[in-house]
Design a protein around this motif. Structure first.
Motif, PDB file in Angstrom:
ATOM      1  N   ILE A  86      40.927  48.118  35.547  1.00 25.18           N
ATOM      2  CA  ILE A  86      41.979  47.274  36.103  1.00 25.18           C
ATOM      3  C   ILE A  86      43.313  47.734  35.525  1.00 25.18           C
ATOM      4  N   GLY A  87      44.313  47.895  36.377  1.00 21.11           N
ATOM      5  CA  GLY A  87      45.630  48.278  35.899  1.00 21.11           C
ATOM      6  C   GLY A  87      46.721  47.769  36.820  1.00 21.11           C
ATOM      7  N   ALA A 132      49.688  39.005  34.338  1.00 18.18           N
ATOM      8  CA  ALA A 132      49.144  37.952  35.208  1.00 18.18           C
ATOM      9  C   ALA A 132      48.266  38.558  36.299  1.00 18.18           C
ATOM     10  N   SER A 133      48.642  39.716  36.810  1.00 19.01           N
ATOM     11  CA  SER A 133      47.834  40.368  37.848  1.00 19.01           C
ATOM     12  C   SER A 133      46.467  40.760  37.316  1.00 19.01           C
ATOM     13  N   VAL A 134      46.432  41.291  36.108  1.00 21.03           N
ATOM     14  CA  VAL A 134      45.150  41.674  35.503  1.00 21.03           C
ATOM     15  C   VAL A 134      44.299  40.425  35.266  1.00 21.03           C
ATOM     16  N   ALA A 135      44.913  39.364  34.740  1.00 22.61           N
ATOM     17  CA  ALA A 135      44.173  38.119  34.500  1.00 22.61           C
ATOM     18  C   ALA A 135      43.639  37.546  35.810  1.00 22.61           C
ATOM     19  N   ASP A 136      44.446  37.594  36.869  1.00 22.63           N
ATOM     20  CA  ASP A 136      44.003  37.072  38.150  1.00 22.63           C
ATOM     21  C   ASP A 136      42.857  37.906  38.722  1.00 22.63           C
ATOM     22  N   ALA A 137      42.931  39.215  38.573  1.00 25.09           N
ATOM     23  CA  ALA A 137      41.850  40.077  39.053  1.00 25.09           C
ATOM     24  C   ALA A 137      40.538  39.712  38.356  1.00 25.09           C
ATOM     25  N   TYR A 181      51.818  50.694  32.088  1.00 26.02           N
ATOM     26  CA  TYR A 181      50.725  49.951  32.713  1.00 26.02           C
ATOM     27  C   TYR A 181      50.121  48.969  31.723  1.00 26.02           C
ATOM     28  N   ILE A 182      49.615  47.890  32.268  1.00 25.74           N
ATOM     29  CA  ILE A 182      48.732  46.982  31.544  1.00 25.74           C
ATOM     30  C   ILE A 182      47.345  47.255  32.108  1.00 25.74           C
ATOM     31  N   ASN A 183      46.385  47.561  31.229  1.00 23.61           N
ATOM     32  CA  ASN A 183      45.041  47.952  31.649  1.00 23.61           C
ATOM     33  C   ASN A 183      43.985  47.092  30.973  1.00 23.61           C
ATOM     34  N   ALA A 184      42.835  47.029  31.602  1.00 22.48           N
ATOM     35  CA  ALA A 184      41.651  46.380  31.042  1.00 22.48           C
ATOM     36  C   ALA A 184      40.435  46.968  31.745  1.00 22.48           C
ATOM     37  N   VAL A 185      39.275  46.665  31.210  1.00 22.82           N
ATOM     38  CA  VAL A 185      38.010  47.037  31.837  1.00 22.82           C
ATOM     39  C   VAL A 185      37.133  45.795  31.885  1.00 22.82           C
ATOM     40  N   ALA A 186      36.445  45.637  33.001  1.00 23.90           N
ATOM     41  CA  ALA A 186      35.519  44.512  33.168  1.00 23.90           C
ATOM     42  C   ALA A 186      34.117  45.043  33.418  1.00 23.90           C
ATOM     43  N   ASP A 237      45.604  47.740  40.545  1.00 26.40           N
ATOM     44  CA  ASP A 237      44.713  48.859  40.842  1.00 26.40           C
ATOM     45  C   ASP A 237      43.349  48.520  40.260  1.00 26.40           C
ATOM     46  N   LEU A 238      42.340  48.498  41.107  1.00 26.52           N
ATOM     47  CA  LEU A 238      40.969  48.240  40.676  1.00 26.52           C
ATOM     48  C   LEU A 238      40.123  49.453  41.025  1.00 26.52           C
ATOM     49  N   ASP A 239      39.543  50.076  40.020  1.00 25.75           N
ATOM     50  CA  ASP A 239      38.709  51.261  40.225  1.00 25.75           C
ATOM     51  C   ASP A 239      37.276  50.961  39.841  1.00 25.75           C
ATOM     52  N   LEU A 240      36.345  51.333  40.713  1.00 27.11           N
ATOM     53  CA  LEU A 240      34.928  51.256  40.387  1.00 27.11           C
ATOM     54  C   LEU A 240      34.614  52.493  39.555  1.00 27.11           C
TER      55      LEU A 240
END
Length: 172
Positions: free
Chosen positions: A7-8, A16-21, A52-57, A93-96
């Motif tokens: 997620i980025g 907020a976009s990352v949290a919402d995703a 960028y603000i990034n995370a992984v789920a 941006d959501l990447d599988l």
């Protein structure tokens, strides 16, 4: 099936976009959010704009990979994602990145993500939630950290909002 989603965002309120995703992934039929990394700040790579603000789920899903990709793209669209050119700044941006240990190579989807082992913004948050993660066809994700050591990255802390509760770390 456990899928890994990168997620980025670097336009608008990226945090907020990352949290919402993450919240959307948690509430979609066929998906259960198993773990979410901290937020990480990185400079754009092969791109321009703000950091960028990034995370992984880690997402447990009953969806097949193409259906999960379609869901991720719908979440991006809901955030106003546009694709004016390759690597354009992004509202979301959501990447599988991974779909279990599957290797998928179609015109619409490449899993594992073909550059995930070259990106600190993927490896650092991935290894935070899945320290033993393996990239099919490549081996241990941790083995690629030395190759991204020159990429600036900073851990910012937990995701704000309703997704701040701790998730159990599932197997990967």
């Amino acid at each position: 099936m456990i899928a890994v989603v990168g997620i980025g965002a670097n336009l608008g309120d990226a945090r907020a976009s990352v949290a919402d995703a993450l919240a959307r992934l948690e509430t979609r039929p066929g998906c259960r959010l198993v773990a979410a990394s901290s937020l990480w700040r990185t400079a754009p790579i092969d791109s321009s704009g703000d950091d960028y603000i990034n995370a992984v789920a880690l997402v447990e899903t009953t969806l097949d990979a193409p259906a999960l990709l379609e869901l991720l793209q719908a979440i991006e669209t809901a955030h106003g994602r546009e694709r004016p050119y390759r690597n354009a700044p992004r509202t979301l941006d959501l990447d599988l990145l991974l779909y279990g240990d599957a290797v998928i190579d179609t015109p619409a989807l490449s899993v594992p993500h073909p550059r995930m082992h070259e990106r600190a913004f993927v490896l650092a948050p991935l290894l935070e939630v899945a320290p033993d993660a393996r990239i099919p066809g490549r081996g241990r994700a941790a083995d690629y950290l030395p190759g991204v050591a020159g990429q600036a990255i900073a851990r910012l802390g937990q995701v704000p909002g309703p997704s701040t509760h701790l998730f159990s770390k599932g197997p990967l």
